[in-house]
Design a protein around this motif. Structure first.
Motif: not given
Ligand code: ZN
Length: 345
Positions: A214-220, A250-253, A256-261, A287-293
């Motif tokens: 699990r990556l730290g928040d700073d790394t994410i 969990d890392n992808v979620r 993605h929430a932090a704006g990563g591509t 499941e990792a939080g990406l919407d359909a778009d």
């Protein structure tokens, strides 16, 4: 000229349109918009399905899959991330011919690694899939050679769990040489601290969403700003639930929430992955939080607009609610050429 009509289409994030017509001139999209008459000599396909840009798989080992099935099942472009140079670059060049019976192939060539490092002794990898670089000058020369051969990316092994990895100095030399040639660097990062090393060296992309820790928040946060991640979520369990999958999701979620591509990639060749659009991978992206778009943006290469490659698919149903709809394709077009057209349109 080729024209396709569909009652529904996804053109790009935020643009879901009814009654769309797409006109293609050779390998390029010329018109996207309302239905209009076509010249009598044009090929017109009227469908009752859902039209969208074709899929791109950013992580494959194409010789371990079936290029014909790949294309028939909606993938018109792939990026091969590790294979012997003498085999993959010739195939990539062949794939540029529009009549090639498979997707357009871009390739990294061999993975650069430390002496004796992954994947030099991996079961799946033919000799030459890993290229050992022991010093900065050697690494820079290897990058220059791969760029000359047509490398679309440089792949680096940071797999600390399977052997030695390149030193930080060598990593930096690889990134500097690649960036000087305008070629991105992608890394297989596995083991504690390897994502942080990749960030420190200026690596542009991770070839897999990280799954060992699990990556730290700073790394994410830093990764979201500087890197793109290729998903490859379904390699963990291939449909089963595993701790590695939970960690990767969990890392992808959070990324993605932090704006990563995040972009779609399957690692075709790594276990039972079908050649074609892997709808399990798409379900895991949801499941990792990406919407359909965001999921469809991750799957496709470019917005469907004039000037885009004429690579299109029509599914029997909309994938917006259920990505599984992409298992049932009616039409596939690559570079303006119809490669699948089901009679029961
Ligand atoms: Zn791979």
């Amino acid at each position: 000229m080729l024209s396709i009509r569909a009652p529904f289409a996804w053109l790009c994030p935020g643009r879901l349109s009814p009654d769309v017509q797409v006109d293609c001139d050779g390998g390029t999209v010329e018109y996207v918009g309302r239905v209009h008459p076509v010249p009598s000599d044009a090929e017109l396909i009227v469908t009752n399905g859902f039209l969208l840009p074709a899929a791109a798989d950013r992580h494959v080992h194409i010789e371990l899959g079936d290029p014909v099935a790949m294309l028939q099942r909606g993938v018109t472009a792939v990026r091969d991330l590790a294979w012997p140079a003498d085999r993959i670059f010739a195939l990539a060049e062949t794939s540029e011919v529009p009549g090639f019976n498979g997707p357009l192939i871009r390739a990294a060539g061999p993975m650069l690694t430390g002496p004796g490092g992954y994947p030099t002794t991996a079961d799946w990898a033919p000799p030459g899939t890993g290229r050992e670089v022991s010093a900065s000058e050697v690494a820079a020369a290897a990058v220059a050679e791969l760029v000359t051969l047509g490398a679309a990316a440089i792949k680096v092994s940071l797999n600390a769990e399977e052997g030695p990895t390149p030193s930080d100095a060598v990593l930096t030399a690889i990134c500097d040489a690649a960036h000087a040639a305008d070629v991105p660097v992608t890394a297989h990062a596995e083991g504690e601290g390897q994502v942080e090393r990749a960030l420190g060296a200026g690596i542009d992309e991770l070839a897999h969403a990280p799954w060992t820790h699990r990556l730290g928040d700073d790394t994410i946060a830093m990764a979201a700003e500087r890197m793109r991640w290729v998903s490859t979520l379904a390699i963990h369990g291939h449909g089963g639930d595993t701790p590695a999958l939970r960690t990767a999701l969990d890392n992808v979620r959070r990324f993605h929430a932090a704006g990563g591509t995040v972009v779609y990639g399957t690692d075709l060749g790594n276990g039972p992955i079908p050649s074609g659009i892997h709808t399990l991978e798409l379900r895991l992206l949801r499941e990792a939080g990406l919407d359909a778009d965001a999921m469809l943006a991750a799957l496709t290469r470019a917005p469907l607009e004039p000037g885009a490659p004429a690579d299109l698919i029509v599914a029997a149903d909309s994938p917006v609610g259920d990505p599984g709809a992409l298992d049932d394709l009616l039409v596939v077009v690559r570079a303006g050429r119809v490669v699948l057209r089901r009679d029961d349109l």
